[in-house]
Design a protein around this motif. Structure first.
Motif, PDB file in Angstrom:
ATOM      1  N   SER A  20      -7.232  -3.645   3.671  1.00 40.58           N
ATOM      2  CA  SER A  20      -7.576  -2.426   2.934  1.00 40.58           C
ATOM      3  C   SER A  20      -8.990  -2.474   2.352  1.00 40.58           C
ATOM      4  CB  SER A  20      -6.570  -2.188   1.795  1.00 40.58           C
ATOM      5  OG  SER A  20      -6.600  -3.253   0.857  1.00 40.58           O
ATOM      6  N   VAL A  70      -5.197  -0.342   8.880  1.00 38.14           N
ATOM      7  CA  VAL A  70      -5.650  -0.469   7.485  1.00 38.14           C
ATOM      8  C   VAL A  70      -4.502  -0.903   6.587  1.00 38.14           C
ATOM      9  CG1 VAL A  70      -6.699   0.743   5.534  1.00 38.14           C
ATOM     10  CG2 VAL A  70      -7.462   1.239   7.866  1.00 38.14           C
ATOM     11  N   ALA A  71      -3.324  -0.348   6.857  1.00 39.97           N
ATOM     12  CA  ALA A  71      -2.115  -0.796   6.177  1.00 39.97           C
ATOM     13  C   ALA A  71      -1.316  -1.587   7.212  1.00 39.97           C
ATOM     14  CB  ALA A  71      -1.313   0.385   5.653  1.00 39.97           C
ATOM     15  N   GLN A 117       0.848  -1.192   0.000  1.00 35.11           N
ATOM     16  CA  GLN A 117       0.000   0.000   0.000  1.00 35.11           C
ATOM     17  C   GLN A 117       0.887   1.247   0.000  1.00 35.11           C
ATOM     18  OE1 GLN A 117      -3.562   0.034   2.521  1.00 35.11           O
ATOM     19  NE2 GLN A 117      -3.155  -2.111   3.073  1.00 35.11           N
ATOM     20  N   ARG A 119       0.640   5.055   1.872  1.00 38.74           N
ATOM     21  CA  ARG A 119      -0.196   5.011   3.077  1.00 38.74           C
ATOM     22  C   ARG A 119       0.684   4.692   4.281  1.00 38.74           C
ATOM     23  NH1 ARG A 119      -5.634   1.766   2.785  1.00 38.74           N
ATOM     24  NH2 ARG A 119      -6.487   3.838   2.355  1.00 38.74           N
TER      25      ARG A 119
END
Length: 279
Positions: free
Chosen positions: A225, A146-147, A58, A61
């Motif tokens: 994600s 999320v990451a 990702q 991020r």
């Protein structure tokens, strides 16, 4: 006193202590091993990641701002990951579960693969339950990352982790796996989980996309994600059969295959390559 529940793992083992004390020591010893390897692999892979920024899944991020909170939570959750294994082994020892099969090197591989598949099945359906509105409050903490990073592997509610790892306590009542298989699977799951959360792709190949059921790091990273895809752990089998595979997972892996730069382990070499490209 002979520990009959461990036959096939260490035949004839004699221990001058009660069952309860032995398994209590095993629990804390296994927990200590999990913590030590968590930090050892964590710092080691963080070092490697720093020299291979192009492999970040990702890109753009940030993923390290929650590191301290993730580590604090992980220290508690790692204990709940070790507890079901200890319960399962203790149940075998006490005769509450069927006597485990004898361990042999001839049967080790097929039994280990069977154990992996059954664990993956447990994980998939339990994971989907944790994404329902009734149980998601338990799982929400894990999805704050999320990451994901290697430090977020165990950053989850203690009860959440207990449900996901409860396989080891339950399976002994159904399939009498030898203790060595159960311990080996839990160790494999420990390292597999850390690589699966590391946020950098090192395993992209044709063996980690269709028609192979094996996975690369991208698989679980997409779960973090995208939230609604890729619930499996070791294999993509259940996700493909039940339609929860990320629509672009296979293509994403193929792209990594084609574009993945050489692995860099020396900062000096990496800087020289960057300078050479700039010139």
């Amino acid at each position: 006193m002979a520990f009959s529940g461990w036959r096939g793992f260490r035949p004839g083992m004699q221990v001058p202590m009660s069952d309860e004390l032995f398994y209590l020591l095993f629990l804390f010893g296994f927990y200590a091993t999990t913590v030590v390897t968590y930090f050892a692999l964590g710092y080691g892979l963080t070092w490697v990641n720093g020299r291979n920024p192009e492999r970040k899944i990702q890109k753009g991020r940030g993923s390290d701002r929650r590191r301290k909170a993730e580590i604090r939570q992980s220290l508690a959750s790692m204990f709940s990951a070790c507890l079901p294994l200890t319960i399962g082994l203790y149940a075998q020892q006490r005769g509450w579960a069927p006597a485990p099969w004898a361990f042999s090197w001839w049967t080790a591989v097929p039994l280990f693969v069977l154990c992996m598949f059954l664990y993956d099945t447990w994980f998939y359906f339990m994971h989907r339950l944790l994404h329902t509105k009734w149980l998601y409050p338990l799982h929400a903490l894990h999805h704050k990352s999320v990451a994901p990073t290697i430090w977020s592997t165990y950053s989850e509610d203690v009860l959440d982790n207990l449900l996901l790892q409860g396989f080891s306590a339950a399976i002994v009542f159904v399939v009498p796996f030898p203790p060595a298989i159960l311990i080996g699977q839990r160790l494999f799951e420990h390292f597999n989980g850390m690589f699966g959360h590391c946020g950098f792709e090192y395993f992209a190949s044709s063996t980690t996309r269709y028609p192979s059921p094996l996975l690369s790091t991208t698989f679980h990273d997409q779960h973090h994600s995208g939230f609604r895809y890729n619930y499996g752990n070791y294999f993509s089998f259940w996700d493909r059969v039940l339609g929860t595979i990320s629509p672009n997972y296979d293509q994403r892996v193929k792209t990594f295959e084609q574009e993945e730069p050489p692995l860099v382990l020396s900062q000096a070499i990496h800087l020289a390559e960057v300078q050479e490209k700039a010139d």
